[in-house]
Write a protein that holds these residues in place. Structure first.
Motif, PDB file in Angstrom:
ATOM      1  N   GLU A 239      32.071  50.667  48.029  1.00  0.00           N
ATOM      2  CA  GLU A 239      33.271  50.025  48.579  1.00  0.00           C
ATOM      3  C   GLU A 239      33.418  48.605  48.037  1.00  0.00           C
ATOM      4  O   GLU A 239      34.524  48.155  47.730  1.00  0.00           O
ATOM      5  CB  GLU A 239      33.190  49.999  50.107  1.00  0.00           C
ATOM      6  N   GLY A 240      32.293  47.917  47.919  1.00  0.00           N
ATOM      7  CA  GLY A 240      32.326  46.573  47.350  1.00  0.00           C
ATOM      8  C   GLY A 240      32.751  46.580  45.897  1.00  0.00           C
ATOM      9  O   GLY A 240      33.505  45.700  45.449  1.00  0.00           O
ATOM     10  N   LEU A 241      32.290  47.578  45.141  1.00  0.00           N
ATOM     11  CA  LEU A 241      32.687  47.687  43.738  1.00  0.00           C
ATOM     12  C   LEU A 241      34.169  48.030  43.603  1.00  0.00           C
ATOM     13  O   LEU A 241      34.830  47.589  42.655  1.00  0.00           O
ATOM     14  CB  LEU A 241      31.831  48.740  43.031  1.00  0.00           C
ATOM     15  N   VAL A 242      34.690  48.807  44.543  1.00  0.00           N
ATOM     16  CA  VAL A 242      36.125  49.109  44.530  1.00  0.00           C
ATOM     17  C   VAL A 242      36.932  47.820  44.700  1.00  0.00           C
ATOM     18  O   VAL A 242      37.948  47.606  44.020  1.00  0.00           O
ATOM     19  CB  VAL A 242      36.481  50.128  45.631  1.00  0.00           C
ATOM     20  N   LEU A 243      36.474  46.949  45.586  1.00  0.00           N
ATOM     21  CA  LEU A 243      37.141  45.652  45.747  1.00  0.00           C
ATOM     22  C   LEU A 243      37.086  44.845  44.452  1.00  0.00           C
ATOM     23  O   LEU A 243      38.076  44.216  44.051  1.00  0.00           O
ATOM     24  CB  LEU A 243      36.481  44.860  46.879  1.00  0.00           C
ATOM     25  N   LEU A 244      35.939  44.880  43.785  1.00  0.00           N
ATOM     26  CA  LEU A 244      35.798  44.148  42.526  1.00  0.00           C
ATOM     27  C   LEU A 244      36.657  44.771  41.429  1.00  0.00           C
ATOM     28  O   LEU A 244      37.188  44.061  40.570  1.00  0.00           O
ATOM     29  CB  LEU A 244      34.329  44.118  42.100  1.00  0.00           C
ATOM     30  N   ASP A 245      36.804  46.093  41.464  1.00  0.00           N
ATOM     31  CA  ASP A 245      37.668  46.768  40.497  1.00  0.00           C
ATOM     32  C   ASP A 245      39.122  46.325  40.683  1.00  0.00           C
ATOM     33  O   ASP A 245      39.831  46.045  39.712  1.00  0.00           O
ATOM     34  CB  ASP A 245      37.549  48.284  40.666  1.00  0.00           C
ATOM     35  N   GLU A 246      39.548  46.246  41.930  1.00  0.00           N
ATOM     36  CA  GLU A 246      40.910  45.783  42.219  1.00  0.00           C
ATOM     37  C   GLU A 246      41.086  44.329  41.785  1.00  0.00           C
ATOM     38  O   GLU A 246      42.135  43.954  41.234  1.00  0.00           O
ATOM     39  CB  GLU A 246      41.195  45.937  43.710  1.00  0.00           C
ATOM     40  N   ALA A 247      40.053  43.528  42.016  1.00  0.00           N
ATOM     41  CA  ALA A 247      40.109  42.126  41.595  1.00  0.00           C
ATOM     42  C   ALA A 247      40.187  42.026  40.076  1.00  0.00           C
ATOM     43  O   ALA A 247      40.925  41.186  39.535  1.00  0.00           O
ATOM     44  CB  ALA A 247      38.887  41.375  42.116  1.00  0.00           C
ATOM     45  N   PHE A 248      39.437  42.883  39.382  1.00  0.00           N
ATOM     46  CA  PHE A 248      39.465  42.865  37.917  1.00  0.00           C
ATOM     47  C   PHE A 248      40.868  43.148  37.397  1.00  0.00           C
ATOM     48  O   PHE A 248      41.355  42.465  36.479  1.00  0.00           O
ATOM     49  CB  PHE A 248      38.479  43.890  37.352  1.00  0.00           C
ATOM     50  N   VAL A 249      41.521  44.149  37.962  1.00  0.00           N
ATOM     51  CA  VAL A 249      42.879  44.499  37.523  1.00  0.00           C
ATOM     52  C   VAL A 249      43.818  43.312  37.701  1.00  0.00           C
ATOM     53  O   VAL A 249      44.625  42.993  36.812  1.00  0.00           O
ATOM     54  CB  VAL A 249      43.394  45.728  38.305  1.00  0.00           C
ATOM     55  N   GLN A 250      43.709  42.631  38.834  1.00  0.00           N
ATOM     56  CA  GLN A 250      44.596  41.505  39.116  1.00  0.00           C
ATOM     57  C   GLN A 250      44.274  40.287  38.249  1.00  0.00           C
ATOM     58  O   GLN A 250      45.177  39.626  37.719  1.00  0.00           O
ATOM     59  CB  GLN A 250      44.500  41.132  40.596  1.00  0.00           C
ATOM     60  N   ILE A 251      42.989  39.992  38.099  1.00  0.00           N
ATOM     61  CA  ILE A 251      42.588  38.769  37.404  1.00  0.00           C
ATOM     62  C   ILE A 251      42.717  38.906  35.890  1.00  0.00           C
ATOM     63  O   ILE A 251      43.158  37.980  35.199  1.00  0.00           O
ATOM     64  CB  ILE A 251      41.138  38.396  37.789  1.00  0.00           C
ATOM     65  N   SER A 252      42.336  40.067  35.356  1.00  0.00           N
ATOM     66  CA  SER A 252      42.341  40.248  33.899  1.00  0.00           C
ATOM     67  C   SER A 252      43.744  40.405  33.331  1.00  0.00           C
ATOM     68  O   SER A 252      43.965  40.170  32.136  1.00  0.00           O
ATOM     69  CB  SER A 252      41.507  41.474  33.520  1.00  0.00           C
ATOM     70  N   LYS A 253      44.681  40.849  34.176  1.00  0.00           N
ATOM     71  CA  LYS A 253      46.078  41.041  33.741  1.00  0.00           C
ATOM     72  C   LYS A 253      46.167  41.954  32.514  1.00  0.00           C
ATOM     73  O   LYS A 253      46.905  41.696  31.558  1.00  0.00           O
ATOM     74  CB  LYS A 253      46.746  39.695  33.454  1.00  0.00           C
ATOM     75  N   GLY A 254      45.369  43.023  32.541  1.00  0.00           N
ATOM     76  CA  GLY A 254      45.417  44.012  31.479  1.00  0.00           C
ATOM     77  C   GLY A 254      44.588  43.683  30.255  1.00  0.00           C
ATOM     78  O   GLY A 254      44.590  44.454  29.281  1.00  0.00           O
ATOM     79  N   LYS A 255      43.872  42.576  30.278  1.00  0.00           N
ATOM     80  CA  LYS A 255      43.055  42.192  29.127  1.00  0.00           C
ATOM     81  C   LYS A 255      41.616  42.683  29.301  1.00  0.00           C
ATOM     82  O   LYS A 255      41.267  43.308  30.296  1.00  0.00           O
ATOM     83  CB  LYS A 255      43.121  40.685  28.928  1.00  0.00           C
ATOM     84  N   ALA A 256      40.771  42.398  28.326  1.00  0.00           N
ATOM     85  CA  ALA A 256      39.444  43.011  28.267  1.00  0.00           C
ATOM     86  C   ALA A 256      38.479  42.490  29.320  1.00  0.00           C
ATOM     87  O   ALA A 256      37.616  43.231  29.798  1.00  0.00           O
ATOM     88  CB  ALA A 256      38.843  42.803  26.874  1.00  0.00           C
TER      89      ALA A 256
END
Length: 256
Positions: A132-149
């Motif tokens: 569940e914690g990793l899912v939160l981090l996955d969502e954060a990655f999508v938002q923060i990275s803005k589609g980048k690597a």
């Protein structure tokens, strides 16, 4: 690299020390790595970090900076000439990165550790919380990275360093506990990021492999159970493997 009068006191197999090594490499800062034996702490470590007596310690022109997150931010603030910033320039984005770094260290890593000691239903619950914690981090990655690597965009940034240095230890826990944490069906963005991060040239010669992480964790488990006795032999073996991976055994042989 730039000559800078910088020393890092640490151990080879420490995610917190690896953070500092990667940050310095990204900033093109040359440094001396002083290996510490945590089973027999040196006077240098005890004097440079008298409060926590832990690695890493960054020594810059005789001044000591402790705690990995503090050190990485110090590195970012101090070496600015090459224009490479680890933290975002925007104050809000910087705050977001610091929030998730604190979440990872203070909330998620304890979940990861709990998996190793729990059994039965308690273990299943611990794994579920970690995922569940990793899912939160996955969502954060999508938002923060803005589609980048990377979390940092096109280049590795602060949050990449904080989370990425744990990747192979997470994989090692999967092996040892026979669980699945990095599940592409649940955290697709984060799994793709993992592959990108650990294959980066700045990172791959610093982080231990998953097999090395498993070996180290097994050693500490055996030591806790009273089964491991020859600490010095393990320290030397770890150093041999690290230097061999980097293609340089001369440093070790000069000691004998």
């Amino acid at each position: 690299m730039v000559s800078s009068g910088v020393q890092v006191v640490g151990t080879t197999y420490s995610t917190y020390v690896n953070r500092v090594q990667i940050a310095l490499n990204l900033k093109s800062v040359d440094f001396e790595f002083i290996k510490e034996n945590l089973f027999s702490k040196s006077d240098l470590l005890l004097k440079s970090n008298p409060v926590n007596k832990k690695v890493p310690v960054l020594i810059h022109d005789g001044k000591c900076i402790c705690e990995s997150l503090v050190i990485v931010q110090y590195i970012d603030d101090t070496w600015t000439r090459n224009g490479y910033s680890l933290l975002p320039c925007d104050p809000y984005d910087r705050a977001v990165a610091r929030f998730w770094a604190a979440y990872f260290d203070e909330k998620w890593i304890p979940m990861w550790r709990e998996i190793s000691t729990a059994e039965g239903e308690a273990k299943e619950a611990a794994v579920a919380r970690a995922v569940e914690g990793l899912v939160l981090l996955d969502e954060a990655f999508v938002q923060i990275s803005k589609g980048k690597a990377y979390f940092g965009g096109d280049e590795i940034g602060f949050l990449d360093i904080v989370i990425g240095t744990m990747v192979n230890w997470i994989k090692a826990r999967e092996v040892m506990a026979n669980v699945k944490l990095l599940d592409e069906t649940k955290i697709p963005g984060l799994v793709r990021w993992v592959d990108k991060f650990i294959s980066n040239d700045v990172v791959k010669n610093i982080l231990p492999s998953t097999d090395e992480a498993v070996e180290v964790m097994n050693y500490y488990r055996a030591r806790a159970d009273g089964e491991a006795s020859n600490t010095q032999s393990f320290v030397i073996l770890a150093e041999v493997k690290y230097l061999a991976k980097c293609g340089n055994l001369n440093h070790l042989f000069m000691k004998f």
